[in-house]
Design an enzyme around this catalytic site. Structure first.
Site, PDB file in Angstrom:
ATOM      1  CG  ASP A 196       9.901 -19.032   4.232  1.00  0.00           C
ATOM      2  OD1 ASP A 196       9.417 -17.990   4.717  1.00  0.00           O
ATOM      3  OD2 ASP A 196       9.313 -20.131   4.216  1.00  0.00           O
ATOM      4  CD  GLU A 199      -5.566  -5.007   8.433  1.00  0.00           C
ATOM      5  OE1 GLU A 199      -4.971  -6.102   8.328  1.00  0.00           O
ATOM      6  OE2 GLU A 199      -4.967  -3.933   8.526  1.00  0.00           O
ATOM      7  CB  THR A 210       3.703 -12.149   5.877  1.00  0.00           C
ATOM      8  OG1 THR A 210       2.542 -12.048   5.065  1.00  0.00           O
ATOM      9  CG2 THR A 210       4.768 -12.930   5.178  1.00  0.00           C
ATOM     10  CD  GLU A 219       5.226  -0.456  13.205  1.00  0.00           C
ATOM     11  OE1 GLU A 219       4.026  -0.648  13.469  1.00  0.00           O
ATOM     12  OE2 GLU A 219       6.013   0.066  14.014  1.00  0.00           O
ATOM     13  CG  ASN A 264      -0.436  -0.154   2.502  1.00  0.00           C
ATOM     14  OD1 ASN A 264       0.704  -0.580   2.638  1.00  0.00           O
ATOM     15  ND2 ASN A 264      -1.182   0.206   3.520  1.00  0.00           N
ATOM     16  CB  CYS A 320      -1.452  -0.012   8.550  1.00  0.00           C
ATOM     17  SG  CYS A 320      -0.524   1.519   8.612  1.00  0.00           S
ATOM     18  CB  THR A 364       4.605  -9.035  -6.167  1.00  0.00           C
ATOM     19  OG1 THR A 364       5.583  -9.971  -5.701  1.00  0.00           O
ATOM     20  CG2 THR A 364       4.339  -9.268  -7.642  1.00  0.00           C
TER      21      THR A 364
HETATM   22  P1  NAP Z   1       1.674  -8.971   3.172  1.00  0.00           P
HETATM   23  O1  NAP Z   1       0.889  -9.870   2.309  1.00  0.00           O
HETATM   24  O2  NAP Z   1       2.016  -9.410   4.549  1.00  0.00           O
HETATM   25  O3  NAP Z   1       3.021  -8.640   2.355  1.00  0.00           O
HETATM   26  C1  NAP Z   1       3.974  -7.743   2.872  1.00  0.00           C
HETATM   27  C2  NAP Z   1       5.302  -8.033   2.236  1.00  0.00           C
HETATM   28  O4  NAP Z   1       5.759  -9.331   2.618  1.00  0.00           O
HETATM   29  C3  NAP Z   1       5.293  -8.026   0.714  1.00  0.00           C
HETATM   30  O5  NAP Z   1       6.479  -7.419   0.266  1.00  0.00           O
HETATM   31  C4  NAP Z   1       5.299  -9.510   0.382  1.00  0.00           C
HETATM   32  O6  NAP Z   1       5.851  -9.797  -0.893  1.00  0.00           O
HETATM   33  C5  NAP Z   1       6.205 -10.033   1.462  1.00  0.00           C
HETATM   34  N1  NAP Z   1       6.107 -11.466   1.731  1.00  0.00           N
HETATM   35  C6  NAP Z   1       5.110 -12.332   1.435  1.00  0.00           C
HETATM   36  N2  NAP Z   1       5.414 -13.566   1.879  1.00  0.00           N
HETATM   37  C7  NAP Z   1       6.626 -13.484   2.482  1.00  0.00           C
HETATM   38  C8  NAP Z   1       7.467 -14.390   3.157  1.00  0.00           C
HETATM   39  N3  NAP Z   1       7.153 -15.671   3.306  1.00  0.00           N
HETATM   40  N4  NAP Z   1       8.639 -13.949   3.648  1.00  0.00           N
HETATM   41  C9  NAP Z   1       8.997 -12.654   3.521  1.00  0.00           C
HETATM   42  N5  NAP Z   1       8.239 -11.741   2.894  1.00  0.00           N
HETATM   43  C10 NAP Z   1       7.066 -12.147   2.386  1.00  0.00           C
HETATM   44  O7  NAP Z   1       0.939  -7.555   3.333  1.00  0.00           O
HETATM   45  P2  NAP Z   1       0.302  -6.649   2.190  1.00  0.00           P
HETATM   46  O8  NAP Z   1      -0.929  -7.304   1.678  1.00  0.00           O
HETATM   47  O9  NAP Z   1       1.355  -6.235   1.215  1.00  0.00           O
HETATM   48  O10 NAP Z   1      -0.089  -5.346   3.030  1.00  0.00           O
HETATM   49  C11 NAP Z   1      -1.273  -5.239   3.744  1.00  0.00           C
HETATM   50  C12 NAP Z   1      -1.051  -5.467   5.216  1.00  0.00           C
HETATM   51  O11 NAP Z   1      -0.015  -4.622   5.690  1.00  0.00           O
HETATM   52  C13 NAP Z   1      -2.265  -5.118   6.060  1.00  0.00           C
HETATM   53  O12 NAP Z   1      -2.451  -6.095   7.039  1.00  0.00           O
HETATM   54  C14 NAP Z   1      -1.883  -3.795   6.696  1.00  0.00           C
HETATM   55  O13 NAP Z   1      -2.539  -3.511   7.895  1.00  0.00           O
HETATM   56  C15 NAP Z   1      -0.423  -3.972   6.881  1.00  0.00           C
HETATM   57  N6  NAP Z   1       0.254  -2.683   7.003  1.00  0.00           N
HETATM   58  C16 NAP Z   1       0.748  -2.343   8.227  1.00  0.00           C
HETATM   59  C17 NAP Z   1       1.367  -1.111   8.389  1.00  0.00           C
HETATM   60  C18 NAP Z   1       1.916  -0.718   9.724  1.00  0.00           C
HETATM   61  O14 NAP Z   1       2.757   0.163   9.752  1.00  0.00           O
HETATM   62  N7  NAP Z   1       1.473  -1.315  10.816  1.00  0.00           N
HETATM   63  C19 NAP Z   1       1.489  -0.236   7.304  1.00  0.00           C
HETATM   64  C20 NAP Z   1       0.972  -0.629   6.074  1.00  0.00           C
HETATM   65  C21 NAP Z   1       0.362  -1.863   5.931  1.00  0.00           C
HETATM   66  P3  NAP Z   1       4.876 -10.186  -2.135  1.00  0.00           P
HETATM   67  O15 NAP Z   1       4.096  -8.961  -2.440  1.00  0.00           O
HETATM   68  O16 NAP Z   1       5.800 -10.587  -3.198  1.00  0.00           O
HETATM   69  O17 NAP Z   1       3.992 -11.315  -1.645  1.00  0.00           O
END
Ligand code: NAP
Length: 498
Positions: free
Chosen positions: A230, A391, A248, A264, A169, A298, A195
């Site tokens: 991983d 969420e 994740t 985060e 995002n 988030c 991605t």
């Molecule tokens: P996500 O699915 O957890 O992915 C986050 C990152 O992790 C992406 O770069 C993803 O790469 C990578 N990833 C996926 N599988 C992995 C693995 N096994 N090992 C290491 N990295 C891996 O989250 P998202 O859908 O991108 O973002 C939405 C989430 O982020 C929501 O839950 C939101 O609340 C949270 N968020 C939190 C904050 C905060 O500051 N608290 C801020 C923004 C967003 P790929 O895209 O290649 O899968």
């Protein structure tokens, strides 16, 4: 335009390259990963699917470059960062174009993300020269039983190689919020961009390349997280992981070795509305907080907990304001744009249908076309509905009517998440008491949750995270304290004493 002009060297044919050892490279895998445009639902870009061997090389190069970088004067490190920030801002338009096409971010917000990122990099450089330029001198006789026989000089040293993994995002802003503190503190940095958002991140990395950072210090490997994630997070060459994303992060924290983690993660930010609140202010903040970037933030308002006596009035006002939201493509700067993927849209729909089946009141008709979901307010949501706890990361917002403040606090604290929350009241004493009682990293009074300004501390409790972000906290987190203790015998101590 993306991939042209100064950015021409980062693309080969139709596939964007990855960045290693100061150069843009094609992966030996011969494979690429497609990035689907959320609006058209057709492939927009392609990035390299990096191999484990390529990850190893990036880590080796980072480790070697970091040794010299740690000895580069702090003011020089800051100079590199200021240069990168200026280049980033200069090229805001092509980078914003990628954000529009990869993650359907409204065009104006996409430009704002890049400019804010440049400001964040500059601020970090300035903050870094101040806080890293300071150390401490301790004397032994302040602890009982000791003479003034020892002096402790402590300063901050880098950790080594920081692995940065941001979410889709804010693929630029949440990448630089890790990259800049890591670099100013003397670390090397390996980025694994999400991605969806990878191409915007590759353009951003090229701005750092153009700023002339030493070869190998910064690496950027692309590929699906599910395939190379991983390998990256368990890599022995990694000395710190800074991750922002969803569940994740919980899995990573269980697998990572004995290294500092900055996590985060998700949130279910509650908006507690008391009877004495300014209802127009509440309305404006619910609509902005709940529906900006289609709820994919988030810190979006993710559940409204409102006193029954003012609920009807607020629901009516929110409905009226929601009717003015524009819905459509990001290129047209619409308020509500398609959510990032079909699976995300399906997940949101699942939550909505569960609530419908269990009797929630829909304030608008539920409507979806492809990944575009029309903004929806769900009233009379009850705790047995999934949407009361999960969420959605989409433009759908549940309202739970409460009969006491305690009920609202109880709901907020029963959540697995603890990112932010907000409370609306004219009574500052009550607001502070409620803030104290809410188990969240931050509570906003009379304003919707938000991550910025970027130098404020930002942290989640419970499953919302580990550690604290915000520029100063991130710099500190990416360093370790090093002490040198000298005893009276040493001439240096003698000199200090004299
Ligand atoms: P996500 O699915 O957890 O992915 C986050 C990152 O992790 C992406 O770069 C993803 O790469 C990578 N990833 C996926 N599988 C992995 C693995 N096994 N090992 C290491 N990295 C891996 O989250 P998202 O859908 O991108 O973002 C939405 C989430 O982020 C929501 O839950 C939101 O609340 C949270 N968020 C939190 C904050 C905060 O500051 N608290 C801020 C923004 C967003 P790929 O895209 O290649 O899968």
């Amino acid at each position: 335009m993306a991939g042209t002009g100064v950015f021409a060297e980062i693309i080969d044919g139709e596939v964007y390259k990855y960045y290693a050892d100061g150069e843009w490279k094609k992966s030996a895998s011969g494979k690429s990963v497609s990035i689907i445009n959320p609006t058209t639902r057709t492939p927009q870009y392609k990035v390299q699917a990096c191999t484990q061997e390529e990850v190893n090389k990036v880590m080796d190069a980072a480790k070697a470059a970091q040794k010299l970088w740690a000895r580069t004067p702090l003011w020089k490190r800051a100079e590199f960062l200021h240069k990168a920030a200026a280049i980033l801002k200069e090229h805001k338009n092509p980078i914003a174009e990628c954000l529009v096409k990869e993650i359907a971010k409204p065009a104006k917000d996409a430009v704002t993300e890049v400019v804010r990122s440049g400001d964040l990099v500059s601020y970090t450089a300035e903050d870094g020269v101040r806080i890293l330029g300071e150390g401490k001198l301790l004397v032994s006789d302040s602890f009982p039983g000791n003479e003034r026989s020892k002096y402790c000089l402590s300063s901050k040293i880098p950790l080594g190689v920081v692995l940065a993994i941001p979410p889709f995002n804010y693929p630029v802003n949440l990448a630089v919020s890790k990259i800049a503190p890591a670099l100013i503190a003397g670390n090397a940095l390996v980025l694994k961009p999400p991605t969806q958002g990878a191409v915007a991140a590759l353009h951003m990395i090229h701005c750092f390349h153009l700023a002339g950072f030493p070869k190998g210090l910064i690496g950027c490997v692309t590929g699906k997280g599910s395939e190379i994630g991983d390998f990256l997070t368990m890599h022995p060459g990694v000395n710190c992981i800074s991750f922002t994303g969803g569940d994740t992060g919980i899995a990573i924290s269980k697998k990572a070795g004995m290294i500092p983690l900055q996590m985060e993660l998700g949130g279910k930010d509650a908006c507690i509305v008391l009877e004495d609140a300014d209802l127009d202010l509440v309305t404006a903040n619910i609509v902005k907080g709940g529906y900006s970037y289609s709820g994919q933030r988030c810190t979006a308002v993710k559940v409204v907990l409102i006193m029954e006596s003012v609920a009807d009035a607020v629901v009516e006002k929110v409905k009226a304001k929601m009717a003015k939201l524009t819905i459509g493509p990001p290129e047209e700067n619409c308020d509500i744009t398609p959510v990032v993927s079909e699976s995300s849209a399906n997940f949101i729909e699942g939550l909505v249908m569960d609530a419908k089946q269990k009797g929630a009141t829909f304030c608008q008709e539920y409507r979806r076309e492809g990944n575009l979901i029309w903004p929806l307010l769900l009233d009379h949501v009850r705790p047995d509905m999934r949407i009361a706890w999960e969420e959605p990361f989409g433009p759908v917002l549940p309202v739970i009517r409460i009969s006491s403040v305690e009920e609202g606090i109880h709901h907020c604290n029963a959540s697995n998440f603890g990112l932010q929350g907000c409370v609306f009241t004219r009574d500052i004493n009550k607001a502070i008491m409620i803030s104290d009682a809410m188990e969240t990293g931050t509570v906003q009074i009379n304003s919707a949750p938000a991550r910025g300004p970027d130098h404020f501390p930002f942290q989640g409790l419970k499953e919302s995270g580990i550690g604290s972000q915000g520029i100063t906290n991130s710099i500190n987190m990416m360093t370790k304290i090093k002490s040198t203790i000298c005893s009276k015998r040493l001439s240096v101590c003698q000199a200090l004493k004299d």
